[in-house]
Scaffold this motif. Structure first.
Motif, PDB file in Angstrom:
ATOM      1  N   THR A   1       8.958  -5.222  -1.479  1.00 13.11           N
ATOM      2  CA  THR A   1       9.161  -5.015  -0.054  1.00 13.11           C
ATOM      3  C   THR A   1       7.975  -4.292   0.553  1.00 13.11           C
ATOM      4  O   THR A   1       7.203  -3.637  -0.162  1.00 13.11           O
ATOM      5  CB  THR A   1      10.444  -4.187   0.180  1.00 13.11           C
ATOM      6  OG1 THR A   1      10.670  -4.019   1.582  1.00 13.11           O
ATOM      7  CG2 THR A   1      10.332  -2.799  -0.466  1.00 13.11           C
TER       8      THR A   1
ATOM      9  N   TYR B   1       6.990  -1.048   2.740  1.00 11.66           N
ATOM     10  CA  TYR B   1       7.671   0.254   2.674  1.00 11.66           C
ATOM     11  C   TYR B   1       6.949   1.260   3.565  1.00 11.66           C
ATOM     12  O   TYR B   1       5.706   1.293   3.596  1.00 11.66           O
ATOM     13  CB  TYR B   1       7.703   0.740   1.217  1.00 11.66           C
ATOM     14  CG  TYR B   1       8.700   1.851   0.989  1.00 11.66           C
ATOM     15  CD1 TYR B   1      10.032   1.565   0.710  1.00 11.66           C
ATOM     16  CD2 TYR B   1       8.311   3.185   1.088  1.00 11.66           C
ATOM     17  CE1 TYR B   1      10.950   2.580   0.520  1.00 11.66           C
ATOM     18  CE2 TYR B   1       9.233   4.208   0.894  1.00 11.66           C
ATOM     19  CZ  TYR B   1      10.552   3.905   0.617  1.00 11.66           C
ATOM     20  OH  TYR B   1      11.465   4.908   0.447  1.00 11.66           O
TER      21      TYR B   1
ATOM     22  N   GLY C   1      13.511  -1.964   3.821  1.00 14.80           N
ATOM     23  CA  GLY C   1      13.120  -1.619   2.453  1.00 14.80           C
ATOM     24  C   GLY C   1      13.426  -0.171   2.128  1.00 14.80           C
ATOM     25  O   GLY C   1      13.911   0.158   1.032  1.00 14.80           O
TER      26      GLY C   1
ATOM     27  N   CYS D   1       5.194  -2.470  -3.456  1.00 17.49           N
ATOM     28  CA  CYS D   1       4.966  -2.489  -2.018  1.00 17.49           C
ATOM     29  C   CYS D   1       3.488  -2.633  -1.690  1.00 17.49           C
ATOM     30  O   CYS D   1       2.629  -2.667  -2.569  1.00 17.49           O
ATOM     31  CB  CYS D   1       5.524  -1.209  -1.391  1.00 17.49           C
ATOM     32  SG  CYS D   1       4.880   0.298  -2.147  1.00 17.49           S
TER      33      CYS D   1
ATOM     34  N   ASN E   1      12.772  -8.478  -0.495  1.00 22.87           N
ATOM     35  CA  ASN E   1      13.145  -8.225   0.902  1.00 22.87           C
ATOM     36  C   ASN E   1      12.181  -9.037   1.760  1.00 22.87           C
ATOM     37  O   ASN E   1      11.065  -8.617   2.030  1.00 22.87           O
ATOM     38  CB  ASN E   1      13.028  -6.721   1.188  1.00 22.87           C
ATOM     39  CG  ASN E   1      13.382  -6.359   2.613  1.00 22.87           C
ATOM     40  OD1 ASN E   1      14.231  -6.988   3.237  1.00 22.87           O
ATOM     41  ND2 ASN E   1      12.737  -5.329   3.136  1.00 22.87           N
TER      42      ASN E   1
END
Length: 411
Positions: free
Chosen positions: A7, A9, A20, A40, A90
């Motif tokens: 994700t 972040y 996230g 990330c 995500n």
């Protein structure tokens, strides 16, 4: 379970950073999770890990960048080093870049994880079949829109290679099952980031704050909001402050700066810039109304869930996924014509001039937010991961039926 979450972040400027953050915050409280690896994007500032509760260990791995062509390989290498028990993506279609190649390569990662035998769930916040490509900032060219749709369909098939593809809106399930013949689509609601104690619904002294929150410049444009408030000021005595909370969309750098210059003559406008997570409750709790100045939608709305959790009245366009979300999850608000300044002014004015009505809307939205806390949403993901792991252990595939729990079937 050693869980890897791929994700953007905070303090990243890439889309879905807030979601996230709250996925991590709530997954770490489940006893089944021993370690969380956040895979990330790189940021200049430190990652926001200011969690107060005791929870599982968190390890941050900054291993990709927006529009970097090698992100696929660096994430794959990181996964090989970590050897997670499960992976959660995500995602949305421009997660890894707004350039075609890095964006496409990033969306191949779920298929890679499935190939490597890692139980994989991809949360896809939007599907291209429901995106207005022109308003969402992809392209205005009709030929290119056709090309994008073809590419999008191809990439959707790669994301569908996940063990489970999770979507947040029921309509998406039917579209994906019909078009792609998919049997691994799970409906998992967006959920509410926080469920703080019920607010008092009282406003601070001074001007009433009319707030828009998000990443602006594509289908989220604040021009209409500023002009609507100016119209309200011209026909009432309301003391109003316009609050633009957030940043430019990665697709439209410089948008808010241009807006600031264009409307420099308008009094009482505040541009907050990036809003850190600890500042979010203050922004929402001080607002009289949260406005969604959207001309299109691209999936569920985290801002709507945040507004609900802080008891905000909302004003939003009656279009697309936002309308579906409102009706499915029990939120309420004043609707307006997405292209009409006067319609937006009427909707905002109705709330600002009727205190009892503003409070009723806030109470209803708080109740809706409390019905879907992130603790329950993350538990749903864990249930699906357990089902996937069990099927792999037994060597049996499983399919998902709309609205039902995972069901194993014979090969």
């Amino acid at each position: 379970m050693k869980l890897a979450i791929i994700t953007a972040y905070p303090p990243s400027m890439v889309t879905l950073t807030e979601y996230g953050y709250y996925l991590v915050k709530h997954f770490r409280l489940h006893e089944a999770i021993t370690e969380i690896y956040i895979l990330c994007d790189h940021t200049d500032g430190p990652k926001e890990l200011d969690f107060q509760e005791e929870g599982s260990t968190i390890i941050v791995k900054e291993c990709w960048d927006f529009n970097r062509y090698t992100s696929f390989f660096s994430v794959a290498r990181c996964l090989s080093e970590i050897q997670p028990d499960a992976v959660l993506f995500n995602l949305q279609f421009l997660k890894f870049g707004d350039k075609k190649i890095p964006a496409a390569l990033g969306l191949l990662l779920p298929a890679y994880c499935r190939y490597k035998g890692i139980p994989t769930i991809s949360l896809l916040h939007n599907i291209l079949e429901q995106v207005d490509l022109e308003n969402a900032g992809f392209t205005k060219n009709k030929l290119l829109q056709t090309v994008y749709n073809f590419i999008g369909s191809s990439l959707t098939r790669f994301v569908l290679a996940s063990d489970v593809l999770a979507v947040t809106i029921s309509k998406y399930v039917g579209i994906l099952e019909k078009k792609y013949g998919a049997r691994n689509i799970a409906l998992i609601p967006h959920g509410t980031f926080e469920t703080p104690p019920e607010p008092t619904y009282e406003l601070p002294e001074g001007p009433k704050q009319v707030m828009a929150f998000g990443k602006f410049g594509t289908y989220k444009k604040v021009d209409i909001l500023i002009e609507a408030v100016e119209l309200i000021r011209a026909r009432t005595d309301e003391n109003i402050e316009i609050v633009i909370a957030g940043t430019d969309s990665p697709n439209t750098p410089g948008y808010l700066e241009a807006v600031s210059e264009k409307y420099g003559h308008v009094p009482q406008i505040r541009f907050t810039g990036y809003v850190r997570e600890e500042e979010v409750p203050i922004i929402f709790s001080q607002s009289a109304v949260t406005v969604f100045p959207y001309t299109s939608t691209t999936g569920s709305s985290g801002v709507l869930h945040q507004a609900g959790s802080y008891g905000n009245a909302v004003v939003l366009p009656d279009l697309g996924d936002l309308s579906i979300l409102i009706r499915e999850e029990g939120y309420v608000g004043e609707f307006f014509d997405a292209l009409s300044v006067e319609s937006l002014a009427d909707a905002v004015q109705k709330i600002l001039t009727d205190e009892a009505y503003r409070i009723r809307l806030g109470e209803a939205n708080y109740a809706a937010a409390c019905s879907l806390p992130m603790s329950e949403i993350t538990q749903m993901y864990l249930d699906y991961f357990k089902a996937v792991q069990l099927s792999k252990t037994e060597g049996l595939p499983f399919v998902l039926e709309q609205g039902k729990k995972p069901e194993k079937v014979e090969a």
